[in-house]
Design a protein around this motif. Structure first.
Motif, PDB file in Angstrom:
ATOM      1  N   ALA A 163       0.830  -1.205   0.000  1.00  0.00           N
ATOM      2  CA  ALA A 163       0.000   0.000   0.000  1.00  0.00           C
ATOM      3  C   ALA A 163       0.867   1.260   0.000  1.00  0.00           C
ATOM      4  CB  ALA A 163      -0.926  -0.004   1.215  1.00  0.00           C
ATOM      5  N   ILE A 164       1.917   1.264   0.792  1.00  0.00           N
ATOM      6  CA  ILE A 164       2.800   2.437   0.850  1.00  0.00           C
ATOM      7  C   ILE A 164       3.564   2.598  -0.457  1.00  0.00           C
ATOM      8  CG2 ILE A 164       4.735   3.496   2.066  1.00  0.00           C
ATOM      9  CD1 ILE A 164       3.893   1.940   4.555  1.00  0.00           C
ATOM     10  N   SER A 165       4.022   1.480  -1.025  1.00  0.00           N
ATOM     11  CA  SER A 165       4.865   1.544  -2.222  1.00  0.00           C
ATOM     12  C   SER A 165       4.112   2.053  -3.444  1.00  0.00           C
ATOM     13  CB  SER A 165       5.452   0.156  -2.518  1.00  0.00           C
ATOM     14  OG  SER A 165       4.426  -0.772  -2.845  1.00  0.00           O
ATOM     15  N   ARG A 166       2.784   2.103  -3.383  1.00  0.00           N
ATOM     16  CA  ARG A 166       2.020   2.621  -4.521  1.00  0.00           C
ATOM     17  C   ARG A 166       2.246   4.122  -4.707  1.00  0.00           C
ATOM     18  NH1 ARG A 166      -2.299  -0.607  -2.109  1.00  0.00           N
ATOM     19  NH2 ARG A 166      -2.367  -2.647  -3.163  1.00  0.00           N
ATOM     20  N   THR A 167       2.605   4.823  -3.628  1.00  0.00           N
ATOM     21  CA  THR A 167       2.751   6.275  -3.712  1.00  0.00           C
ATOM     22  C   THR A 167       4.120   6.777  -3.275  1.00  0.00           C
ATOM     23  OG1 THR A 167       1.782   6.475  -1.484  1.00  0.00           O
ATOM     24  CG2 THR A 167       0.293   6.697  -3.365  1.00  0.00           C
ATOM     25  N   LEU A 168       4.889   5.955  -2.540  1.00  0.00           N
ATOM     26  CA  LEU A 168       6.177   6.412  -2.026  1.00  0.00           C
ATOM     27  C   LEU A 168       7.261   5.363  -2.307  1.00  0.00           C
ATOM     28  CD1 LEU A 168       5.032   7.742   1.483  1.00  0.00           C
ATOM     29  CD2 LEU A 168       5.601   9.122  -0.520  1.00  0.00           C
TER      30      LEU A 168
END
Length: 240
Positions: A163-168
């Motif tokens: 989930a985090i890696s989708r934007t950061l």
């Protein structure tokens, strides 16, 4: 230093060539006669069981020391292009070819020389540089994908990471999630587990909001926020 592979190619697989059913038993040169027969109908006998295959010689490759033959039946209409035939391809190493006979010239481009240039359907040269670049890119992509999978972490931790890696920019460092190369999320991956140097306070606050939003969404049912029931008015009965 001589190319050992090419020197071997002239020694292995020296099948006998018969043109049009003739009786010649002269050993052929793999680099010449097989190459010239591309596009022709051929009949070959293969080791170790002496099985016979007949079809169109699609290619003869001295790089892999093998041929490809399309054994699909020729179309009923002799004038039909070979490109319209269904494909039934067999890859045969030179060393397995016991005998080789040309049974038909096949379809070739008008006024063309022997080999790939006149074959129908046309055969393009393989761009080895492009293939190597594609292979290297595939390896890089596989390594990158593997690096995105935590080793020995729970499914919930991997879902948070995804989930985090989708934007950061996010990566694993053992069991720790590293975001923006400055913020750490340690097991058990709660808001209290988020750490960062003092000079990265702004980045830490951003990551904290992302993680908080992720956990808040997990608390909401899949159908969305629960709605309050809507009262349906009841019509008054006639007669009081």
């Amino acid at each position: 230093m001589a190319d050992k592979r090419n020197s071997i190619a002239g020694k292995v697989a020296t099948p006998n060539l018969k043109v049009g059913g003739g009786s010649s038993k002269e050993a052929i040169d793999v680099d010449a006669n097989l190459y010239k027969a591309v596009g022709s109908r051929i009949k070959i006998t293969c080791a170790p069981t002496n099985n016979v295959l007949e079809g169109t010689l699609f290619t003869a490759c001295t790089l892999t020391n093998a041929i490809a033959i399309n054994t699909a039946p020729a179309p009923p209409n002799p004038s039909a292009p070979l490109a319209s035939q269904p494909g039934d391809y067999h890859i045969i190493p030179f060393a397995h070819i016991l005998s080789f006979e040309i049974v038909g010239s096949g379809e070739r481009a008008a006024e063309s020389g022997p080999g790939f240039e006149g074959a129908m359907p046309s055969i393009s040269k393989v761009d080895l540089v492009a293939l190597q670049a594609r292979e290297e890119q595939t390896i890089r992509d596989m390594k990158k994908k593997d690096a995105q999978k935590g080793k020995g972490v729970s499914r919930e931790a991997q879902e948070l990471f995804d989930a985090i890696s989708r934007t950061l920019p996010t990566r694993w460092a053992d069991a720790q999630i590293v975001v923006n190369d400055s913020v750490l999320i340690l097991p058990p991956y709660t808001l209290e587990s988020i750490k960062a140097p003092a000079e990265k306070a702004q980045s830490e606050a951003h990551v904290r909001k992302v993680v908080e939003h992720y956990y808040n969404r997990k608390k909401v049912p899949s159908g969305g926020a629960a709605r309050a029931p809507v009262a349906t008015p009841i019509a008054p009965r006639k007669g009081g």
